[in-house]
Design an enzyme around this catalytic site. Sequence first.
Site, PDB file in Angstrom:
ATOM      1  N   HIS A  38       0.827  -1.213   0.000  1.00 47.00           N
ATOM      2  CA  HIS A  38       0.000   0.000   0.000  1.00 47.00           C
ATOM      3  C   HIS A  38       0.860   1.261   0.000  1.00 47.00           C
ATOM      4  CE1 HIS A  38      -3.218  -2.736   0.875  1.00 47.00           C
ATOM      5  NE2 HIS A  38      -2.751  -3.046   2.069  1.00 47.00           N
ATOM      6  N   HIS A  64      -6.885  -4.986  -1.284  1.00 43.17           N
ATOM      7  CA  HIS A  64      -6.110  -6.222  -1.152  1.00 43.17           C
ATOM      8  C   HIS A  64      -6.285  -7.162  -2.337  1.00 43.17           C
ATOM      9  CE1 HIS A  64      -6.333  -4.763   3.036  1.00 43.17           C
ATOM     10  NE2 HIS A  64      -5.054  -5.049   2.956  1.00 43.17           N
TER      11      HIS A  64
END
Lengths: 332, 217
Positions: free
Chosen positions: A57, A220
């Site tokens: 991320h 995700h």
Amino acid sequence: MRRQFVNDPGDVVPEALEGFAAAWPRHVRWNREPSYVVRAEPAPDKVAVLSGGGSGHEPLHVGFVGRGMLDAAVPGAVFASPTAMQIRAASLAADTGRGVLHVVKNYTGDVLNFRIAGELLADEGVHSDIALVDDDLATETDDADGPGRRGTAAVVAVEKVCGAAAERGADLSELVKLGRRVVAGSRTLSVALAAGAHPGQSRPSFDLPEDQVEFGVGIHGERARERRAFGPRRELVADMAAPLLRDLDLGRGERVAVIVNGLGATHDLELYGVFGEVKALLEGAGIEVARSLVGSYVTSLDMAGCSVTLVRADDEFLDLWDAPVSTPALTW
Amino acid sequence: MADQISPAHADLWVRGFAAAITDADDHLTDLDRRSGDGDFGTNMVTGLRRSLTALPERPDSPGAPFQALSDTFLSHSGGTSGPLFGMWFRDFAKAGNGTPAMTLAGVAEAAERGWATVTRLGAAKVGDRTMVDAIAPAAESLKRSAAEGRSLAEGLREAAEAAEAGAEGTSELLGRKGRTSYVGDAALGAPDPGAVAIGLFFRAAHASVTQEADEAR
């Protein structure tokens, strides 16, 4: 077939952290084992603000370590929670005796490991508490027993204002309250145009027909609940912004901060276009865009797409938002 | 037959548990494929293999082997079942640290605390198709046995039987927590692998006190 700059896929995270620390020596220091990032110059006397979560991320969370924001960040493997012992070690390193705020995105593994770390820390006399971030409107359900909304880009706002408040001397309970208030006034929706691929994998985590978008996608690599027709930006952005306005029950004359966030492979040219569209929509509804942040801050590997986050803004929020910050990924 | 768990017995207990999980790896993985994402067996085996290298050569208390087990699981498991097992082992470490030997009452207290810890952190209750469905009957059995003054071996045998029965009972339950909550009734007919592992944990406890601690070292 997607090509990447990778040696051994298993080494991607530690190698990136090593490079990151080497690139920002005046800001951060990386502890290899257990793995965590702390400020190069620890703050002497304040509540420590710490966050963490899976890698993939970036720049979240390590990019926000520095004066005015985080004291430490704890990276897990790609899309996997850090371990409780990592969080414990980072917290002990960052604690100045005034306690540690854990800013946690709402995912089962993250929440569990941070809660365990909190119990380990309590046994050692270190006070910690969690500000849980759950802003993703796409995962809203009526199931009180379920996992609840996921945490996404609003975490940047929470880290920014809690970091600023901690710098000014706020105590742990004040920071928890502040964090929860910011989260309560934040909602996000994300749209993917193409999935990302894990390090070393040539295939993206899902395939998307060219005429469709993944609406309400997570960070995700999992699919969204819904696919919608691909279309011009103005239509996609209107579809994202309208439910946020509704859910936050924003009325005329209210102020918001807007975060338009790239998911990894979407260019600033597109993101600024999205922001312009959001601003026009909000102003059309009589809502003032008091602050804005546009760029790729909470990514999902090389996913193409963006998220739009609205954060209800009052005077205190704006004052803390404007406070100086000096981190690798955010500086003003 | 030992009437208390010495440091050497605790060492045998942990090693026996590791061996049992390793033997059951394929079975646990298969169970997890039906109820989760299929990595339970591998994750447990990996965690236990790491723990074995961290076990103290000569444990100074019965808590020490459990402490090594707990620390390793909490250091290397970023998922959900691994950390919960780490916290379960931790309550056995706490009960056994700083004491020369653990009584049946001590084991009962560790199990009861572990039950509370796993319930608090995992938010799972009896009937949710988790490790708690094996922990709860084992903890209750241990408490009863300790109160009734049963022998250590008897108490641990009954706890193992209670845990195994509890694990078997999860075959009939729908998952409500963790990944198994996503698969619905596809998991019916197979027990929860976490609950099965708790059965193996107490079976290893019983085995450790029924052999002479010294001869296995």
